[in-house]
Enzyme design. Structure first.
Site, short mmCIF file in Angstrom:
data_model
loop_
_atom_site.label_atom_id
_atom_site.label_comp_id
_atom_site.label_asym_id
_atom_site.label_seq_id
_atom_site.Cartn_x
_atom_site.Cartn_y
_atom_site.Cartn_z
N PHE A 86 60.03 -4.58 18.08
CA PHE A 86 58.68 -4.80 18.57
C PHE A 86 57.71 -3.77 17.99
O PHE A 86 58.12 -2.70 17.57
CB PHE A 86 58.65 -4.74 20.10
CG PHE A 86 59.32 -5.93 20.72
CD1 PHE A 86 58.58 -6.99 21.20
CD2 PHE A 86 60.70 -6.00 20.80
CE1 PHE A 86 59.19 -8.10 21.74
CE2 PHE A 86 61.32 -7.10 21.35
CZ PHE A 86 60.57 -8.16 21.82
N CYS A 87 56.44 -4.12 18.01
CA CYS A 87 55.39 -3.24 17.50
C CYS A 87 55.52 -1.86 18.16
O CYS A 87 55.69 -1.79 19.37
CB CYS A 87 54.02 -3.82 17.84
SG CYS A 87 52.66 -2.71 17.47
N PRO A 88 55.46 -0.76 17.43
CA PRO A 88 55.16 -0.69 15.99
C PRO A 88 56.40 -0.63 15.11
O PRO A 88 56.31 -0.21 13.95
CB PRO A 88 54.39 0.61 15.90
CG PRO A 88 55.04 1.48 16.92
CD PRO A 88 55.49 0.58 18.04
N ASP A 90 57.60 -9.96 15.42
CA ASP A 90 56.50 -9.47 16.26
C ASP A 90 55.16 -9.95 15.69
O ASP A 90 54.87 -9.77 14.50
CB ASP A 90 56.54 -7.93 16.28
CG ASP A 90 55.51 -7.37 17.24
OD1 ASP A 90 55.81 -7.30 18.45
OD2 ASP A 90 54.40 -7.04 16.80
N ARG A 111 44.88 1.61 15.16
CA ARG A 111 44.18 1.82 16.42
C ARG A 111 44.61 3.21 16.92
O ARG A 111 45.44 3.84 16.27
CB ARG A 111 44.52 0.71 17.42
CG ARG A 111 46.00 0.45 17.57
CD ARG A 111 46.27 -0.79 18.42
NE ARG A 111 47.69 -1.10 18.45
CZ ARG A 111 48.30 -1.90 17.58
NH1 ARG A 111 47.62 -2.47 16.61
NH2 ARG A 111 49.59 -2.11 17.65
#
Lengths: 80, 380
Positions: free
Chosen positions: A17-19, A44, B193
């Protein structure tokens, strides 16, 4: 028929999953040499925007984004 | 009568201690023997590391002797694991001894790998352990204006909100000293971000804008040049600084890699819902030692321990435990002077970053007391 680009290194980050996928791509980039083609597989959704943004900012070349069956493949070339 | 099952827990940090104490409360010593192996003389409450550089808290209240933190009936061995053989169910120890187990819980945390970034040592500062937090307090004392650059050098790192928490407190500290207008604060982050989770990133970014904090995203640190005071990212961006506060690169323990339980990163690949290693139903990992896609934080270890202690207690007593761990974490993060925000999230549910409050800040302010008296003891 579209020409298949052969990746010098494939990062299979499916299930991560991110990141995770982007970090795996950066790790592979650090280990690669200029001119190498790196391909990352990800399930993802965020990778589709995060990875191209990173490739652009880092001055590398985004070759293509391919929607595969249930995952996305992002192919880049290490320029610098 | 059957012999008691032996549960060996490697690591005496937050994850190992909470796990041991929770399991002790759920099982009787006649059926479960709990052995913790670790080598920390002191247990430091790491979240206070964002307060200590500004002398907002006395560090003495953030530290307790490790061996007094285990509940009655937990055996604590002061030693260090040097190798794990999961096929033989044994752990080798630095003392030359070895120990066998019925259940093994790896809670060995992670470590800083300063050598990953050329130029880091002696030039960059951080607040991720007590010594460096205290050193940073002295450095800030003599800081009278200039350019401060803050950020995590790479991902993953412990307590993901800590760099932005520190930045909000730094902004307040500089204003109180009357030197905010003489100081530029630059915040770097490895993604596009300012935080890993998008809605929290948007919230924090708005607060950064209000405080005039300059951001550099997609900034993964490659090197530091102390002579010309420049930090350079893998992405090719150079940022000058007068004071560099950079979270060091993290890695899992070398012993884990050497034991072939993980690759070079040292983070153990565990089942995200069962916390078990590969096909082994007697080997688990919790806390910062795993490569799970959630925060490396005591709050994560707390929730993981709740699941795993219940599961093992049920199994030992011959019962079935149907629950799974779904990535639940709750943590309170500072968002300004006297303000904080509590985030609840899981694998599938992002946190709602909607409001900050004084009450949340009080929760954060008193968290060391809550931690040592309740959470660490396994009663919360």
């Amino acid at each position: 028929m579209a020409e298949e680009i052969k990746a010098d290194k494939v990062v299979d980050a499916r299930g991560s999953f991110c990141p995770g996928p982007l970090m795996e791509l950066i790790k592979a980039y650090k280990e690669a040499k200029a001119g190498d083609v790196i391909s990352v597989y990800s399930t993802d959704n965020g990778t589709k925007t995060d990875a191209p943004a990173w490739i652009k900012k880092s001055g590398n070349e985004l070759i293509k984004i391919i929607d595969r069956n249930g995952y996305v493949e992002i192919v880049m070339k290490k320029v610098r | 009568m059957l012999a008691a099952k032996k549960v060996v827990i490697l690591g005496d940090g937050a994850a190992g201690t909470i796990m041991a104490n929770k399991l002790r409360m759920l099982t009787h010593s006649s059926e479960t023997r709990i052995v913790v192996i670790g080598n920390s003389k002191k247990h430091y409450f790491k979240p206070d590391g964002v307060h200590i550089p500004f002398k907002l808290k006395r560090y003495q209240n953030s530290v307790k002797p490790t061996r007094f933190l285990f509940n009655y009936g937990v055996e604590y061995i002061f030693d260090e694991a040097t190798g794990i053989d999961v096929s033989q169910r044994t752990v080798r120890l630095k003392s030359g001894n070895s120990t066998s187990y019925d259940y093994l819980i790896i809670a060995t945390g992670d470590r800083f790998d300063y050598n990953e970034i050329p130029g880091y040592i002696g030039e960059a500062r951080h607040f991720y352990d007590l010594q460096h937090s205290l050193e940073l307090a002295n450095i800030l004392d003599s800081f009278n204006g200039g350019k401060i650059v803050i950020g995590p050098s790479s991902i993953p790192y412990q307590c993901p909100p800590a760099p932005y928490e520190f930045t909000f407190l730094l902004d307040k500290y500089l204003r109180d000293r009357g030197i905010r207008d003489k100081t530029e604060i630059h915040y770097t982050f490895p993604l596009n971000r300012v935080f890993t989770m998008e809605n929290v990133a948007n919230f924090v970014n708005r607060l950064f804008d209000e405080r005039g904090i300059i951001t550099h995203t997609l900034f993964n640190v490659e090197s530091i040049n102390g002579l010309n005071k420049t930090v350079t990212s893998i992405e090719g961006e150079d940022v000058k600084y007068d004071l560099l506060i950079m979270v060091p690169p993290h890695k899992g323990q070398k012993m884990i890699t050497d034991s072939e339980l993980a690759g070079p990163s040292g983070y153990i690949d565990v089942d995200r819902h069962k916390l078990s290693y590969k096909d082994y139903d007697d080997v688990f990992a919790i806390g910062d030692a795993t490569n799970l896609p959630i925060s490396k934080a005591g709050a994560t270890a707390h929730f993981e321990s709740e699941y795993l202690a219940n599961r093992i207690a049920h199994e030992i007593s011959g019962n079935v435990y149907d629950e799974t761990y779904n990535g639940e974490v709750a943590c309170t993060t500072i968002t300004g002077a006297g303000k904080a925000m509590t985030l609840y999230f899981s694998y599938d549910r992002p946190p709602r970053a909607e409001f900050q409050s004084k009450m949340d800040y009080l929760l954060k302010w008193t968290s060391a007391d809550t931690y040592f008296s309740g959470m660490l003891r396994g009663i919360m």
